[in-house]
Scaffold this active site. Structure first.
Site, PDB file in Angstrom:
ATOM      1  N   HIS A 361       0.659 -31.195  -8.145  1.00  0.00           N
ATOM      2  CA  HIS A 361       0.211 -31.393  -6.773  1.00  0.00           C
ATOM      3  C   HIS A 361       1.206 -32.289  -6.060  1.00  0.00           C
ATOM      4  CE1 HIS A 361      -3.710 -29.520  -6.927  1.00  0.00           C
ATOM      5  NE2 HIS A 361      -4.095 -30.247  -7.953  1.00  0.00           N
ATOM      6  N   CYS A 404       3.373 -28.788  -3.086  1.00  0.00           N
ATOM      7  CA  CYS A 404       3.220 -28.658  -1.643  1.00  0.00           C
ATOM      8  C   CYS A 404       3.930 -29.782  -0.929  1.00  0.00           C
ATOM      9  CB  CYS A 404       1.758 -28.672  -1.237  1.00  0.00           C
ATOM     10  SG  CYS A 404       0.921 -27.169  -1.680  1.00  0.00           S
TER      11      CYS A 404
END
Length: 529
Positions: A361, A404
């Site tokens: 993440h 991301c």
């Protein structure tokens, strides 16, 4: 710096506090005083994926909720984006203006995070559209499913949703019971559920996920630069297929891949032979470190289903290219940095280069450890600088980051836009424009441009890593340099989309390479598993 207690408690002005913190608490107090008890419960429901139900059960005021969010590092004067998102969902525009007023300039009011799941937003939207009589009818239909105590007349629809979740009658991937009930009560609302399911699921029931952390608001100048960078990106090569072997077949055809697509030589502009190449004649190619973060149960982020597929593909490809592959699984911030320090402590004299692949993440500032702590991109890269690892001096240091770089969905370029309720897909992390230190011989290949998500299919892996592996396998034997291969990856990923055709992704390499990186063709070729 001391955090404040409950806004309504006598301890409100206790302890030393910065001027900005005090101003932020004053703003929170204004917001708290403007919310009704029903609106506070709406906030609690929307935050039920971010905080434990045990903690939320004790919340009776907005001040208590804000304190919980601050305690869990979900809300601060430096990053009020979660509160802005909550107020946006609840259409509290006047309160948003308070948070973005001239007296409090900590955030850009045009940039919102996406920490509240599309599923939770869907349930809230449904609750706002249900009248009192519809609620009574819903309770009647649930009489034989939930206990009468849970269906007493003061129970709200949002409370019913939570009870249904506890009984495993409702969930992000379990909307069947709710859809049947809504179809009987309000057929027009059923269309909203169908729309959500259509957008959320690919054919065959495969969920495309989004890996997001908290997003740092972007400055307008940065967004302008990135929009220009994406706008001038042109397709230079034919698209490669992203098919997988039988072990990973999931029946998901949303990528429209063509298993018979090929690359024509005329599609690739071979580099000028006058540009020098890094030497690739050492006793060994080098080390490839793979940091694979899947289990985020220790923090509020979701597990990264499908990441092990990426890990295995990377292992196969880099072993095939002659690298010694090391895998570190589920690393905290400190473990990530320690793994890189251990890599830097090695003697890389006989090696040609070094590779580090990070699957996690992330957000604009960097990537998350499984403990929810950030490793900035500068920290990540500088660990292998010549100052810390002299044996890597003038050798390429290659980073491939599946993470991301924000929470915005990148739209397709045609007159059609995503509604603000569309679900976001799994994303990892993005790197700021200044994230590469001022030193030579670095490549940082990111899965997406800043402030946008990147996508991961739970049954197939990520678009970026799978395209990277396939492109390396096909183009290295042809003598194609790494930057041209990454251009192929850009082309491949840019043509992918979800079923709606509205969500896109554009990878972005950043580099300070001074020569071309051309891997020698392996003597024996073998397909990816």
């Amino acid at each position: 710096m001391l955090r404040l207690g409950h806004l309504t408690s006598p301890r409100y002005f206790e302890g030393p506090i910065g001027e900005m913190d005090l101003e932020f608490q004053r703003v929170l107090l204004k917001v708290q005083e403007s919310l009704t008890s029903d609106e506070v419960q709406d906030l609690v429901f929307l935050c039920s994926d971010l905080l434990s139900l045990k903690d939320l059960s004790t919340v009776s005021s907005a001040g208590q909720l804000f304190c919980l969010l601050e305690k869990m590092n979900q809300l601060s004067c430096e990053d009020p984006s979660l509160l802005l998102e909550l107020l946006r969902i609840m259409k509290q525009n006047s309160l948003i203006r308070i948070l973005t007023s001239e007296d409090y300039k900590q955030t850009d009011s045009t940039v919102f995070s996406q920490q509240i799941s599309p599923y939770r937003q869907l349930l809230y939207e449904l609750s706002e559209s249900i009248c009192d009589q519809d609620l009574k009818n819903i309770k009647f239909l649930l009489l034989k499913t939930l206990s009468r105590k849970k269906l007493e007349k003061d129970t709200t629809l949002l409370q019913l949703f939570l009870d249904m979740e506890k009984e495993d009658l409702l969930g992000e991937n379990n909307l069947g019971v709710l859809q049947k009930i809504i179809a009987d009560i309000n057929p027009s609302l059923e269309k909203r559920i169908i729309q959500y399911k259509t957008e959320r699921y690919e054919p065959g029931g495969m969920v495309i996920s989004q890996e997001i952390g908290k997003i740092t608001p972007a400055s307008p100048s940065a967004l302008t630069i990135l929009a220009h960078a994406v706008g001038i990106m042109e397709e230079q090569v034919d698209r490669l297929s992203l098919t997988e072997g039988p072990a990973s077949t999931s029946g998901d055809q949303c990528q429209n891949s063509d298993s018979h697509s090929v690359i024509e030589n005329k599609s690739l502009n071979f580099p000028n032979p006058e540009i020098q190449q890094y030497e690739m004649k050492g006793d060994r190619r080098g080390v490839c470190l793979i940091i694979n973060n899947y289990d985020f149960s220790a923090c509020t982020l979701g597990n990264r289903e499908g990441t092990d597929i990426d890990k295995e593909s990377l292992k196969v490809v880099f072993k095939w290219l002659g690298f010694e592959v090391l895998v570190e699984q589920d690393c905290s911030r400190n473990q990530i940095l320690q793994g890189l320090r251990s890599l830097a402590a090695r003697d890389h004299t006989p090696a040609d280069c070094v590779v580090c692949c990070v699957l996690s993440h992330g957000q604009v500032k960097g990537i998350f450890g499984v403990d929810g702590e950030i490793v900035t991109f500068r920290e990540l890269i500088e660990t292998l600088s010549p100052n810390h690892c002299p044996s890597l001096y003038k050798k390429p240091k290659l980073f491939f980051i599946q993470a991301c770089r924000g929470t915005e969905n990148q739209p397709a370029v045609f007159p059609q836009t995503c509604s603000e309720d569309e679900d976001a897909l799994c994303s990892d992390a993005a790197v700021p424009r200044d994230s590469i230190p001022e030193m030579a011989d670095y490549l940082l290949a990111m899965s997406t441009v800043p402030h946008y998500v990147s996508y991961r299919e739970k049954g197939k892996g990520t678009w970026f890593i799978q395209s990277l592996c396939r492109s390396l396998q096909r183009l290295v034997p042809r003598g194609i340099d790494l930057l041209s291969i990454l251009t192929q990856v850009n082309s491949d990923v840019s043509k992918k989309t979800d079923k709606s055709g509205l969500r896109k992704q554009m990878p972005q390499p950043e580099f300070t390479l001074t020569k071309r990186v051309v891997f020698p063709a392996p003597r024996a070729q073998r397909p990816l598993p």
